[in-house]
Design a protein around this motif. Structure first.
Motif, mmCIF file in Angstrom:
data_model
loop_
_atom_site.group_PDB
_atom_site.id
_atom_site.type_symbol
_atom_site.label_atom_id
_atom_site.label_comp_id
_atom_site.label_asym_id
_atom_site.label_seq_id
_atom_site.Cartn_x
_atom_site.Cartn_y
_atom_site.Cartn_z
ATOM 1 N N LYS A 60 0.831 -1.199 0.000
ATOM 2 C CA LYS A 60 0.000 0.000 0.000
ATOM 3 C C LYS A 60 0.869 1.255 0.000
ATOM 4 O O LYS A 60 2.056 1.219 0.347
ATOM 5 C CB LYS A 60 -0.922 0.015 1.229
ATOM 6 C CG LYS A 60 -2.005 -1.051 1.188
ATOM 7 C CD LYS A 60 -2.928 -0.917 2.380
ATOM 8 C CE LYS A 60 -4.034 -1.958 2.326
ATOM 9 N NZ LYS A 60 -4.942 -1.866 3.487
ATOM 10 N N ASP A 64 -2.487 2.212 8.151
ATOM 11 C CA ASP A 64 -3.535 2.384 7.145
ATOM 12 C C ASP A 64 -4.800 2.845 7.860
ATOM 13 O O ASP A 64 -5.769 2.101 8.015
ATOM 14 C CB ASP A 64 -3.770 1.073 6.398
ATOM 15 C CG ASP A 64 -4.830 1.219 5.304
ATOM 16 O OD1 ASP A 64 -5.263 2.363 5.045
ATOM 17 O OD2 ASP A 64 -5.238 0.194 4.738
ATOM 18 N N ASN A 89 -8.542 2.543 6.409
ATOM 19 C CA ASN A 89 -9.291 1.293 6.403
ATOM 20 C C ASN A 89 -9.305 0.562 7.734
ATOM 21 O O ASN A 89 -10.067 -0.399 7.891
ATOM 22 C CB ASN A 89 -8.719 0.357 5.326
ATOM 23 C CG ASN A 89 -8.864 0.921 3.934
ATOM 24 O OD1 ASN A 89 -9.969 1.129 3.457
ATOM 25 N ND2 ASN A 89 -7.735 1.199 3.284
ATOM 26 N N CYS A 143 -7.160 -7.506 3.306
ATOM 27 C CA CYS A 143 -6.637 -6.464 2.429
ATOM 28 C C CYS A 143 -5.327 -6.920 1.801
ATOM 29 O O CYS A 143 -4.795 -7.984 2.109
ATOM 30 C CB CYS A 143 -6.427 -5.174 3.217
ATOM 31 S SG CYS A 143 -5.221 -5.337 4.561
ATOM 32 N N SER A 144 -4.781 -6.089 0.914
ATOM 33 C CA SER A 144 -3.553 -6.441 0.206
ATOM 34 C C SER A 144 -2.351 -6.545 1.140
ATOM 35 O O SER A 144 -1.436 -7.338 0.910
ATOM 36 C CB SER A 144 -3.273 -5.413 -0.898
ATOM 37 O OG SER A 144 -3.157 -4.112 -0.363
ATOM 38 N N VAL A 199 -6.460 -13.129 -0.086
ATOM 39 C CA VAL A 199 -7.648 -12.338 0.247
ATOM 40 C C VAL A 199 -8.909 -13.142 -0.033
ATOM 41 O O VAL A 199 -9.823 -13.206 0.800
ATOM 42 C CB VAL A 199 -7.656 -11.007 -0.537
ATOM 43 C CG1 VAL A 199 -9.024 -10.344 -0.458
ATOM 44 C CG2 VAL A 199 -6.592 -10.067 0.015
#
Length: 225
Positions: A21, A64, A67, A136-137, A149
């Motif tokens: 990310k 992050d 999110n 998530c990634s 995922v």
């Protein structure tokens, strides 16, 4: 009020570089600590707090913040029993904390907890379940598993996020007691499945007690209510 489980580990972020990310750094790498840790509501919503204050667990960090984190994701828990299932599925050892949870539990069905269920942990800490963890990634990059995922989402074993009802300390070995269960009967796993895989079921969870208001708004938007 019977004892239904215990905290096996309390895990705190050890920040590491992330290529998944734009944030560049991730707090998904969580390692166990042996001392008591203070838990309190961060005091805001996702995206409104700094990495140092987005988690409800003292010393933890969430980078992050768009999110993850905030009052409705103040604490994340995952059950050792579900880790054991994943170990057989993946054919590898999975230490507590590798999924990024703050509390690794045993003896209590985290994914079987009802949305809005309240737990007392130790002497004073009270938490309330909000929803499951959406993969998530960053999580996929951490695990290094093909199509992680999707695989994680398909199994409906997301673990549970909690909001803090009453602040307190937590440490490994603390007892977990279920204080209250809503009448609706919808579990973390079932709510997660509706959100991820069964849009026809979303109407059944839109007005559930304990659901994060931000998620409720997203569901109502999808349903055009």
């Amino acid at each position: 009020m019977s004892v239904t489980g215990r905290v096996l580990q309390v895990n705190i972020a050890v920040p590491e570089r992330s290529t998944a990310k734009r944030v560049g750094t991730t707090g998904i790498n969580k390692q166990p600590v042996t001392h008591p840790v203070a838990v309190a509501a961060p005091g805001g919503a996702r995206g409104m707090l700094s990495p140092q204050h987005a988690s409800g667990v003292a010393g933890d960090q969430i980078f992050d913040i768009k999110n993850h984190g905030g009052d409705d994701q103040a604490v994340y828990a995952y059950a050792r029993e579900d880790y054991d299932w994943w170990e057989k599925e993946l054919g590898r050892t999975l230490p507590g904390g590798i999924f990024g949870e703050n509390l690794t539990t045993e003896g209590i069905p985290v994914n079987g907890a009802l949305i809005g269920e309240t737990w007392q942990i130790g002497a004073t800490l009270v938490l309330q379940t909000t929803f499951g963890r959406v993969p998530c990634s960053t999580f996929q990059a951490k695990m290094g598993e093909p199509r992680w995922v999707k695989r994680f989402a398909d199994q409906n074993l997301p673990g549970a996020y909690f909001r803090v009802v009453t602040p307190g300390n937590v440490q490994a070995g603390d007892e977990i007691r279920v204080l209250d269960r809503p009448d609706h009967g919808v579990t973390i796993s079932e709510g997660f499945h509706a959100w991820m895989r069964a849009p026809d079921l979303l109407a059944q969870i839109a007005d559930l007690e304990g659901l994060p208001e931000s998620l409720r708004a997203e569901i109502r938007h999808k349903l055009k209510l």
